[in-house]
Write a protein that holds these residues in place. Structure first.
Motif, PDB file in Angstrom:
ATOM      1  N   PRO A 165       0.623  -1.755   0.016  1.00 52.89           N
ATOM      2  CA  PRO A 165       0.130   0.330  -0.424  1.00 52.89           C
ATOM      3  C   PRO A 165       1.001   0.959   0.193  1.00 52.89           C
ATOM      4  O   PRO A 165      -0.084   2.316  -0.418  1.00 52.89           O
ATOM      5  CB  PRO A 165      -0.817  -0.370   1.471  1.00 52.89           C
ATOM      6  N   GLU A 166       2.060   1.343  -0.005  1.00 50.48           N
ATOM      7  CA  GLU A 166       2.438   2.694   0.631  1.00 50.48           C
ATOM      8  C   GLU A 166       3.993   2.476  -0.403  1.00 50.48           C
ATOM      9  O   GLU A 166       4.869   0.896  -0.528  1.00 50.48           O
ATOM     10  CB  GLU A 166       3.846   2.559   1.501  1.00 50.48           C
ATOM     11  N   PRO A 167       3.543   2.810  -1.546  1.00 47.89           N
ATOM     12  CA  PRO A 167       4.882   2.708  -2.684  1.00 47.89           C
ATOM     13  C   PRO A 167       6.428   2.854  -1.905  1.00 47.89           C
ATOM     14  O   PRO A 167       6.851   3.300  -1.225  1.00 47.89           O
ATOM     15  CB  PRO A 167       4.972   3.947  -3.385  1.00 47.89           C
ATOM     16  N   GLY A 168       7.526   1.966  -2.637  1.00 48.11           N
ATOM     17  CA  GLY A 168       9.059   1.881  -2.016  1.00 48.11           C
ATOM     18  C   GLY A 168       8.615   0.462  -0.410  1.00 48.11           C
ATOM     19  O   GLY A 168       9.865   0.634  -0.431  1.00 48.11           O
ATOM     20  N   GLY A 169       7.519   1.079   0.278  1.00 50.45           N
ATOM     21  CA  GLY A 169       7.547  -0.259   1.038  1.00 50.45           C
ATOM     22  C   GLY A 169       7.750  -1.856   1.062  1.00 50.45           C
ATOM     23  O   GLY A 169       7.476  -2.045  -0.416  1.00 50.45           O
ATOM     24  N   PRO A 170       7.333  -2.676   2.270  1.00 52.21           N
ATOM     25  CA  PRO A 170       7.788  -3.579   2.020  1.00 52.21           C
ATOM     26  C   PRO A 170       6.588  -4.300   1.162  1.00 52.21           C
ATOM     27  O   PRO A 170       5.159  -3.786   1.733  1.00 52.21           O
ATOM     28  CB  PRO A 170       7.507  -4.272   3.180  1.00 52.21           C
ATOM     29  N   ALA A 171       6.606  -5.704   0.405  1.00 50.82           N
ATOM     30  CA  ALA A 171       5.461  -6.205   0.354  1.00 50.82           C
ATOM     31  C   ALA A 171       4.743  -7.510   1.052  1.00 50.82           C
ATOM     32  O   ALA A 171       5.903  -7.634   1.842  1.00 50.82           O
ATOM     33  CB  ALA A 171       5.805  -6.220  -1.380  1.00 50.82           C
ATOM     34  N   MET A 172       3.654  -7.212   1.111  1.00 51.60           N
ATOM     35  CA  MET A 172       2.979  -7.985   2.164  1.00 51.60           C
ATOM     36  C   MET A 172       2.501  -9.713   1.157  1.00 51.60           C
ATOM     37  O   MET A 172       1.779  -8.956   0.013  1.00 51.60           O
ATOM     38  CB  MET A 172       2.377  -7.935   3.305  1.00 51.60           C
ATOM     39  N   VAL A 173       2.800 -11.314   1.686  1.00 48.71           N
ATOM     40  CA  VAL A 173       2.071 -12.098   0.465  1.00 48.71           C
ATOM     41  C   VAL A 173       1.013 -12.476   1.604  1.00 48.71           C
ATOM     42  O   VAL A 173       0.967 -13.204   2.726  1.00 48.71           O
ATOM     43  CB  VAL A 173       2.666 -12.963   0.244  1.00 48.71           C
ATOM     44  N   TYR A 174      -0.065 -12.391   1.492  1.00 52.20           N
ATOM     45  CA  TYR A 174      -1.579 -13.355   1.874  1.00 52.20           C
ATOM     46  C   TYR A 174      -1.941 -14.247   1.021  1.00 52.20           C
ATOM     47  O   TYR A 174      -2.339 -14.480   0.004  1.00 52.20           O
ATOM     48  CB  TYR A 174      -2.392 -12.172   2.368  1.00 52.20           C
ATOM     49  N   VAL A 175      -1.679 -15.017   2.025  1.00 55.56           N
ATOM     50  CA  VAL A 175      -2.123 -17.037   1.165  1.00 55.56           C
ATOM     51  C   VAL A 175      -2.954 -17.291   2.001  1.00 55.56           C
ATOM     52  O   VAL A 175      -3.763 -17.601   3.512  1.00 55.56           O
ATOM     53  CB  VAL A 175      -1.145 -18.289   1.181  1.00 55.56           C
ATOM     54  N   ASN A 176      -4.469 -17.752   1.130  1.00 51.98           N
ATOM     55  CA  ASN A 176      -5.459 -18.113   2.260  1.00 51.98           C
ATOM     56  C   ASN A 176      -6.830 -16.747   2.984  1.00 51.98           C
ATOM     57  O   ASN A 176      -6.454 -17.733   3.961  1.00 51.98           O
ATOM     58  CB  ASN A 176      -5.961 -19.340   2.307  1.00 51.98           C
ATOM     59  N   PRO A 177      -6.454 -15.736   2.451  1.00 51.82           N
ATOM     60  CA  PRO A 177      -6.774 -15.198   3.393  1.00 51.82           C
ATOM     61  C   PRO A 177      -8.575 -14.608   3.734  1.00 51.82           C
ATOM     62  O   PRO A 177      -9.011 -15.332   2.869  1.00 51.82           O
ATOM     63  CB  PRO A 177      -6.274 -13.810   2.916  1.00 51.82           C
ATOM     64  N   GLU A 178      -8.147 -14.741   4.739  1.00 54.57           N
ATOM     65  CA  GLU A 178     -10.032 -14.498   5.261  1.00 54.57           C
ATOM     66  C   GLU A 178     -10.343 -13.080   6.036  1.00 54.57           C
ATOM     67  O   GLU A 178      -9.451 -12.916   6.733  1.00 54.57           O
ATOM     68  CB  GLU A 178     -10.814 -15.532   5.229  1.00 54.57           C
ATOM     69  N   ILE A 179     -11.276 -12.842   6.077  1.00 53.45           N
ATOM     70  CA  ILE A 179     -11.803 -11.891   6.954  1.00 53.45           C
ATOM     71  C   ILE A 179     -12.158 -12.281   8.128  1.00 53.45           C
ATOM     72  O   ILE A 179     -13.758 -12.759   7.907  1.00 53.45           O
ATOM     73  CB  ILE A 179     -12.980 -10.530   5.879  1.00 53.45           C
ATOM     74  N   VAL A 180     -11.907 -11.697   8.760  1.00 57.06           N
ATOM     75  CA  VAL A 180     -12.616 -12.971  10.255  1.00 57.06           C
ATOM     76  C   VAL A 180     -13.564 -11.889  11.798  1.00 57.06           C
ATOM     77  O   VAL A 180     -14.429 -12.442  11.616  1.00 57.06           O
ATOM     78  CB  VAL A 180     -11.914 -14.103  11.219  1.00 57.06           C
ATOM     79  N   ASP A 181     -13.188 -10.195  10.916  1.00 56.52           N
ATOM     80  CA  ASP A 181     -13.372  -9.593  11.909  1.00 56.52           C
ATOM     81  C   ASP A 181     -13.958  -8.430  11.357  1.00 56.52           C
ATOM     82  O   ASP A 181     -12.900  -8.080  10.015  1.00 56.52           O
ATOM     83  CB  ASP A 181     -13.499  -9.152  12.778  1.00 56.52           C
ATOM     84  N   ARG A 182     -15.380  -7.686  11.267  1.00 56.87           N
ATOM     85  CA  ARG A 182     -14.864  -6.110  10.898  1.00 56.87           C
ATOM     86  C   ARG A 182     -15.964  -5.538  11.442  1.00 56.87           C
ATOM     87  O   ARG A 182     -16.829  -5.722  12.171  1.00 56.87           O
ATOM     88  CB  ARG A 182     -15.372  -6.584   9.254  1.00 56.87           C
ATOM     89  N   SER A 183     -15.482  -3.876  11.285  1.00 56.81           N
ATOM     90  CA  SER A 183     -16.234  -3.101  12.158  1.00 56.81           C
ATOM     91  C   SER A 183     -17.231  -2.917  11.791  1.00 56.81           C
ATOM     92  O   SER A 183     -17.678  -2.521  10.320  1.00 56.81           O
ATOM     93  CB  SER A 183     -14.969  -1.387  12.806  1.00 56.81           C
ATOM     94  N   PRO A 184     -18.332  -2.422  12.709  1.00 54.73           N
ATOM     95  CA  PRO A 184     -19.462  -1.425  12.014  1.00 54.73           C
ATOM     96  C   PRO A 184     -19.472  -0.379  11.723  1.00 54.73           C
ATOM     97  O   PRO A 184     -20.458  -0.162   9.835  1.00 54.73           O
ATOM     98  CB  PRO A 184     -20.422  -1.493  13.255  1.00 54.73           C
ATOM     99  N   GLU A 185     -18.317   0.045  11.354  1.00 53.17           N
ATOM    100  CA  GLU A 185     -17.471   1.497  11.090  1.00 53.17           C
ATOM    101  C   GLU A 185     -18.003   1.604   9.762  1.00 53.17           C
ATOM    102  O   GLU A 185     -17.483   1.054   8.902  1.00 53.17           O
ATOM    103  CB  GLU A 185     -16.726   2.374  11.566  1.00 53.17           C
ATOM    104  N   ARG A 186     -17.907   2.476   8.747  1.00 47.87           N
ATOM    105  CA  ARG A 186     -17.658   1.838   7.371  1.00 47.87           C
ATOM    106  C   ARG A 186     -17.563   3.067   6.997  1.00 47.87           C
ATOM    107  O   ARG A 186     -17.461   4.721   7.690  1.00 47.87           O
ATOM    108  CB  ARG A 186     -18.906   2.174   6.786  1.00 47.87           C
ATOM    109  N   VAL A 187     -16.096   3.286   5.443  1.00 49.50           N
ATOM    110  CA  VAL A 187     -15.921   4.406   5.003  1.00 49.50           C
ATOM    111  C   VAL A 187     -15.538   3.759   3.503  1.00 49.50           C
ATOM    112  O   VAL A 187     -16.103   3.388   2.946  1.00 49.50           O
ATOM    113  CB  VAL A 187     -13.719   4.350   5.817  1.00 49.50           C
ATOM    114  N   THR A 188     -16.080   6.239   3.473  1.00 49.69           N
ATOM    115  CA  THR A 188     -15.791   5.635   1.137  1.00 49.69           C
ATOM    116  C   THR A 188     -13.907   6.024   0.673  1.00 49.69           C
ATOM    117  O   THR A 188     -14.249   7.501   1.494  1.00 49.69           O
ATOM    118  CB  THR A 188     -16.593   6.184   1.162  1.00 49.69           C
TER     119      THR A 188
END
Length: 166
Positions: free
Chosen positions: A63-86
């Motif tokens: 997400p940050e240009p030039g920052g480290p890359a993160m690899v996610y294998v088999n990712p799943e969202i296990v919790d999400r806040s009720p607050e929303r952003v657009t």
């Protein structure tokens, strides 16, 4: 390994859920490197194997240009806040088009690393939006499915116009 060609909307492979990764081997490492190199060449914040036409649950996020890359294998969202952003979203598979998309402000993601070790991560802001966007893609939900019918139709027309230009 090297950057691979992207698939573009309306390729039907973008609507197919990806298969879970079961083999944590050299081929998976090669795929992760290819996705990372393709992400960098496309100047994107996140990319899935699905964007390359490979139906495996793998996401690379930078997400940050030039920052480290993160690899996610088999990712799943296990919790999400009720607050929303657009925030505005787009896709490397539909370049030149973006629209506001509403998502959870914060999430918790469970995933595996390239060795198969389970991890959890909390994310907020842009990182949370990127993860939700890419996990949707792994689930066969192309980002425009999150738009109203009218905004989706306009986005598709804009993209068709862009593709028709020489």
């Amino acid at each position: 390994m090297a950057a691979r060609p992207l698939i573009f909307y309306p390729d039907p492979r973008l609507d197919v859920p990806s298969d879970p990764v079961t083999a944590f081997d050299a081929d998976l490492g090669d795929l992760a490197r290819d996705v990372t190199e393709t992400l960098d060449s496309a100047a994107a914040a996140g990319l899935t194997a699905a964007h390359l036409g490979v139906r495996r649950r793998l996401v690379v996020l930078r997400p940050e240009p030039g920052g480290p890359a993160m690899v996610y294998v088999n990712p799943e969202i296990v919790d999400r806040s009720p607050e929303r952003v657009t925030a505005r979203e787009g896709s490397v598979s539909m370049p030149g088009v973006s629209e506001p998309v509403e998502r959870a402000a914060t999430i918790r993601v469970r995933f595996q690393d390239l060795d198969g070790v389970e991890q959890e991560e909390a994310a907020e802001g842009f990182r949370a939006a990127c993860l939700q966007h890419e996990i949707d893609q792994l689930d066969g939900i192309f980002w425009i499915a999150r738009l109203s019918r009218l905004r989706r139709e306009r986005a598709v027309k804009r993209f068709a116009k862009l593709r028709a230009q020489p």
